[in-house]
Design a protein around this motif. Structure first.
Motif, PDB file in Angstrom:
ATOM      1  N   GLY A   2      -9.087  12.015 -43.544  1.00  0.00           N
ATOM      2  CA  GLY A   2      -9.162  13.033 -44.587  1.00  0.00           C
ATOM      3  C   GLY A   2      -9.182  12.483 -45.994  1.00  0.00           C
ATOM      4  N   ASP A   3      -8.933  11.190 -46.156  1.00  0.00           N
ATOM      5  CA  ASP A   3      -8.894  10.572 -47.484  1.00  0.00           C
ATOM      6  C   ASP A   3     -10.168   9.810 -47.809  1.00  0.00           C
ATOM      7  OD1 ASP A   3      -6.043  11.291 -47.963  1.00  0.00           O
ATOM      8  OD2 ASP A   3      -5.743   9.983 -46.233  1.00  0.00           O
ATOM      9  N   ALA A   4     -11.126   9.787 -46.889  1.00  0.00           N
ATOM     10  CA  ALA A   4     -12.422   9.139 -47.129  1.00  0.00           C
ATOM     11  C   ALA A   4     -13.442  10.234 -47.429  1.00  0.00           C
ATOM     12  CB  ALA A   4     -12.844   8.322 -45.909  1.00  0.00           C
ATOM     13  N   VAL A  55     -13.710   4.400 -33.769  1.00  0.00           N
ATOM     14  CA  VAL A  55     -14.610   5.041 -34.729  1.00  0.00           C
ATOM     15  C   VAL A  55     -13.793   5.916 -35.666  1.00  0.00           C
ATOM     16  CG1 VAL A  55     -16.727   6.380 -35.020  1.00  0.00           C
ATOM     17  CG2 VAL A  55     -16.334   5.153 -32.866  1.00  0.00           C
ATOM     18  N   VAL A  56     -14.099   5.839 -36.958  1.00  0.00           N
ATOM     19  CA  VAL A  56     -13.446   6.670 -37.963  1.00  0.00           C
ATOM     20  C   VAL A  56     -14.515   7.454 -38.710  1.00  0.00           C
ATOM     21  CG1 VAL A  56     -11.981   6.727 -40.012  1.00  0.00           C
ATOM     22  CG2 VAL A  56     -11.560   5.009 -38.226  1.00  0.00           C
ATOM     23  N   GLY A  57     -14.406   8.774 -38.668  1.00  0.00           N
ATOM     24  CA  GLY A  57     -15.322   9.624 -39.410  1.00  0.00           C
ATOM     25  C   GLY A  57     -14.780   9.941 -40.789  1.00  0.00           C
ATOM     26  N   ALA A  58     -15.674  10.291 -41.693  1.00  0.00           N
ATOM     27  CA  ALA A  58     -15.305  10.635 -43.064  1.00  0.00           C
ATOM     28  C   ALA A  58     -15.438  12.135 -43.291  1.00  0.00           C
ATOM     29  CB  ALA A  58     -16.179   9.869 -44.053  1.00  0.00           C
ATOM     30  N   CYS A  59     -14.958  12.592 -44.428  1.00  0.00           N
ATOM     31  CA  CYS A  59     -15.074  13.998 -44.816  1.00  0.00           C
ATOM     32  C   CYS A  59     -16.257  14.170 -45.760  1.00  0.00           C
ATOM     33  CB  CYS A  59     -13.792  14.469 -45.503  1.00  0.00           C
ATOM     34  SG  CYS A  59     -12.401  14.698 -44.385  1.00  0.00           S
ATOM     35  N   ILE A  60     -17.264  14.906 -45.310  1.00  0.00           N
ATOM     36  CA  ILE A  60     -18.411  15.228 -46.169  1.00  0.00           C
ATOM     37  C   ILE A  60     -18.007  16.458 -46.974  1.00  0.00           C
ATOM     38  CG2 ILE A  60     -20.883  15.720 -46.236  1.00  0.00           C
ATOM     39  CD1 ILE A  60     -21.115  14.431 -43.482  1.00  0.00           C
ATOM     40  N   THR A  61     -17.445  16.233 -48.134  1.00  0.00           N
ATOM     41  CA  THR A  61     -16.703  17.287 -48.833  1.00  0.00           C
ATOM     42  C   THR A  61     -17.581  18.451 -49.280  1.00  0.00           C
ATOM     43  OG1 THR A  61     -16.915  15.998 -50.887  1.00  0.00           O
ATOM     44  CG2 THR A  61     -14.896  15.712 -49.598  1.00  0.00           C
ATOM     45  N   PRO A  76     -20.781   7.865 -51.446  1.00  0.00           N
ATOM     46  CA  PRO A  76     -19.345   7.755 -51.189  1.00  0.00           C
ATOM     47  C   PRO A  76     -18.540   7.827 -52.478  1.00  0.00           C
ATOM     48  CG  PRO A  76     -20.365   5.594 -51.104  1.00  0.00           C
ATOM     49  CD  PRO A  76     -21.481   6.581 -51.308  1.00  0.00           C
ATOM     50  N   LYS A  77     -17.313   8.296 -52.363  1.00  0.00           N
ATOM     51  CA  LYS A  77     -16.418   8.420 -53.500  1.00  0.00           C
ATOM     52  C   LYS A  77     -15.413   7.265 -53.505  1.00  0.00           C
ATOM     53  CE  LYS A  77     -17.089  11.526 -55.696  1.00  0.00           C
ATOM     54  NZ  LYS A  77     -18.163  11.713 -56.722  1.00  0.00           N
ATOM     55  N   PRO A  78     -14.753   7.005 -54.634  1.00  0.00           N
ATOM     56  CA  PRO A  78     -13.782   5.907 -54.695  1.00  0.00           C
ATOM     57  C   PRO A  78     -12.725   6.015 -53.594  1.00  0.00           C
ATOM     58  CG  PRO A  78     -14.242   6.718 -56.904  1.00  0.00           C
ATOM     59  CD  PRO A  78     -14.943   7.655 -55.960  1.00  0.00           C
ATOM     60  N   GLY A  79     -12.390   4.873 -53.014  1.00  0.00           N
ATOM     61  CA  GLY A  79     -11.429   4.819 -51.927  1.00  0.00           C
ATOM     62  C   GLY A  79     -12.040   4.968 -50.556  1.00  0.00           C
ATOM     63  N   TYR A  80     -13.344   5.173 -50.483  1.00  0.00           N
ATOM     64  CA  TYR A  80     -14.001   5.426 -49.197  1.00  0.00           C
ATOM     65  C   TYR A  80     -13.793   4.256 -48.239  1.00  0.00           C
ATOM     66  CZ  TYR A  80     -17.593   6.839 -45.850  1.00  0.00           C
ATOM     67  OH  TYR A  80     -18.260   7.201 -44.706  1.00  0.00           O
ATOM     68  N   PHE A  81     -14.149   3.057 -48.684  1.00  0.00           N
ATOM     69  CA  PHE A  81     -14.063   1.898 -47.792  1.00  0.00           C
ATOM     70  C   PHE A  81     -12.610   1.525 -47.497  1.00  0.00           C
ATOM     71  CE2 PHE A  81     -18.365   1.517 -49.398  1.00  0.00           C
ATOM     72  CZ  PHE A  81     -19.070   1.128 -48.274  1.00  0.00           C
ATOM     73  N   SER A  82     -11.779   1.516 -48.516  1.00  0.00           N
ATOM     74  CA  SER A  82     -10.399   1.067 -48.319  1.00  0.00           C
ATOM     75  C   SER A  82      -9.590   2.042 -47.482  1.00  0.00           C
ATOM     76  CB  SER A  82      -9.718   0.844 -49.671  1.00  0.00           C
ATOM     77  OG  SER A  82      -9.735   2.025 -50.454  1.00  0.00           O
ATOM     78  N   ASN A  83      -9.815   3.325 -47.632  1.00  0.00           N
ATOM     79  CA  ASN A  83      -9.057   4.301 -46.841  1.00  0.00           C
ATOM     80  C   ASN A  83      -9.428   4.241 -45.362  1.00  0.00           C
ATOM     81  OD1 ASN A  83      -7.405   5.437 -48.863  1.00  0.00           O
ATOM     82  ND2 ASN A  83      -9.075   6.738 -49.589  1.00  0.00           N
ATOM     83  N   ILE A  84     -10.698   4.063 -45.064  1.00  0.00           N
ATOM     84  CA  ILE A  84     -11.102   3.917 -43.660  1.00  0.00           C
ATOM     85  C   ILE A  84     -10.604   2.585 -43.100  1.00  0.00           C
ATOM     86  CG2 ILE A  84     -13.092   3.558 -42.146  1.00  0.00           C
ATOM     87  CD1 ILE A  84     -14.564   5.718 -43.677  1.00  0.00           C
ATOM     88  N   LEU A  85     -10.720   1.524 -43.894  1.00  0.00           N
ATOM     89  CA  LEU A  85     -10.226   0.219 -43.442  1.00  0.00           C
ATOM     90  C   LEU A  85      -8.737   0.278 -43.127  1.00  0.00           C
ATOM     91  CD1 LEU A  85     -10.664  -2.803 -42.948  1.00  0.00           C
ATOM     92  CD2 LEU A  85     -10.285  -3.173 -45.404  1.00  0.00           C
TER      93      LEU A  85
END
Length: 360
Positions: free
Chosen positions: A243-245, A138-144, A116-125
């Motif tokens: 989109g920010d995670a 459920v919140v998905g992340a961006c596998i960049t 994970p990159k910085p901001g991953y946990f806080s942006n999803i939270l």
């Protein structure tokens, strides 16, 4: 009162300093991938926004991951609690065990070969906290590193032939059990509604598991389990992609099935999911499903004939044929048991805030 007859998992908890996002739990199912787990833990420990606990659920009973993790933790000053639990092997089994031994309100699942990159946990939270009506489950992340990729010949032909709708957005589901790969996605900010999230790059509100668990129909490599769990959660909750995670998926070479087994699972598990979530009068979708499988077989045989010294496409084609025959002769079936707490960590009481949420 805590439920009786819980399975006690061997393991331990090392307390952190507590300077972290206490409502967030990171869950890492793993099997014989020590270097990847340590790399992921190092990445989480370096984040400015760390979770309250990290739970490693180990499916490899004969390994020494427990001792290695303890040695690693002793060399650090961790902000989060580090938890180790040993369970039976199987991705969905280990994910379900992680639900029960964790304590956070939001469960962040990771594949062990992600970073994970910085901001991953806080942006999803932040997405969960801004959802005042508590509709997002459920919140998905961006596998960049898997986004915005060139479209393969196989996918161009599938779209051209109409096996997959041309206007289908990525992370949306088509009833022939198809969805566009993440390579079609562009980077974005904010959130978008989706039907499917990546199992190893997503966060789940704990309340979702009041009425469901990850399906243990999926065994071993669990091909397609994230599609099934997303669709089942979507019956009662909204799913979005943040989109920010941002997270990287650095595919580990080990722990993956032989191509013939992978081909069989591609068909059988997709068929299982299609039938479970298929609307009435679905002959069209079933027909498209088998036409798509036939197309995949033809493509793999074509790749093999072009390079007969490479057996991988031939093995996958054989697996697809075997899976098709299995669906016709013995279609997969599985009835989900009622959702309930099944595990506890050795030496720890059942957390009250978890017990109160889980229905018998």
């Amino acid at each position: 009162m805590p439920e009786q007859n819980l399975k006690i998992l061997n393991g331990w908890r090392i307390r952190g300093t507590g300077h972290s996002l206490r409502e967030c739990s990171a869950l890492i199912p793993t099997f014989n991938r020590y270097p990847q787990v340590i790399r992921l833990l190092e990445a989480i420990a370096d984040l400015p926004d760390q979770p309250g606990e990290v739970v490693v659920v180990d499916g490899h009973a004969g390994g020494d991951l427990s001792a290695r993790l303890q040695a690693w933790a002793q060399s650090k000053s961790l902000a989060f609690d580090l938890v180790y639990a040993q369970s039976d092997p199987g991705l969905t089994v280990q994910r379900n065990a992680g639900i029960d031994v964790s304590t956070g309100d939001y469960l962040y699942y990771f594949d062990d070969d992600t970073v994970p990159k910085p901001g991953y946990f806080s942006n999803i939270l932040r997405v969960f906290e801004r959802d005042r009506k508590r509709e997002i489950g459920v919140v998905g992340a961006c596998i960049t590193n898997e986004m915005d990729k060139p479209v393969s010949l196989r996918w161009r032909l599938r779209l051209k032939l109409g096996l997959v709708p041309k206007d289908l957005p990525p992370m949306r589901y088509f009833h022939a059990c198809t969805s566009l790969p993440r390579g079609f996605m562009k980077l974005f900010t904010g959130t978008i509604p989706v039907d499917i999230v990546a199992g190893g790059a997503s966060a789940w509100r704990r309340d979702v598991f009041d009425t469901m668990r990850f399906s243990e129909y999926f065994q071993g490599y669990s091909q397609g389990e994230d599609v099934e769990s997303s669709l089942r959660a979507g019956r009662d909750w909204k799913l979005v992609c943040c989109g920010d995670a941002h997270i990287l998926h650095l595919h580990a070479p080990g722990g993956r099935p032989l191509k013939i087994d992978r081909g069989r699972m591609d068909v059988v598990n997709r068929y299982f999911i299609m039938k479970r979530f298929q609307p009435p009068n679905s002959l069209r979708y079933t027909t498209l499903f088998f036409l798509d499988v036939l197309f995949q077989i033809v493509m793999d045989l074509g790749y093999y004939l072009a390079r007969p010294w490479q057996f991988t496409p031939l093995l996958r084609a054989c697996g697809l044929v075997l899976g098709t025959l299995e669906c016709m002769v013995n279609p997969p079936r599985y009835e989900e048991p009622p959702a309930r707490r099944r595990y506890t960590l050795a030496g720890e009481p059942v957390p009250e805030q978890v017990t109160s949420r889980v229905k018998p």
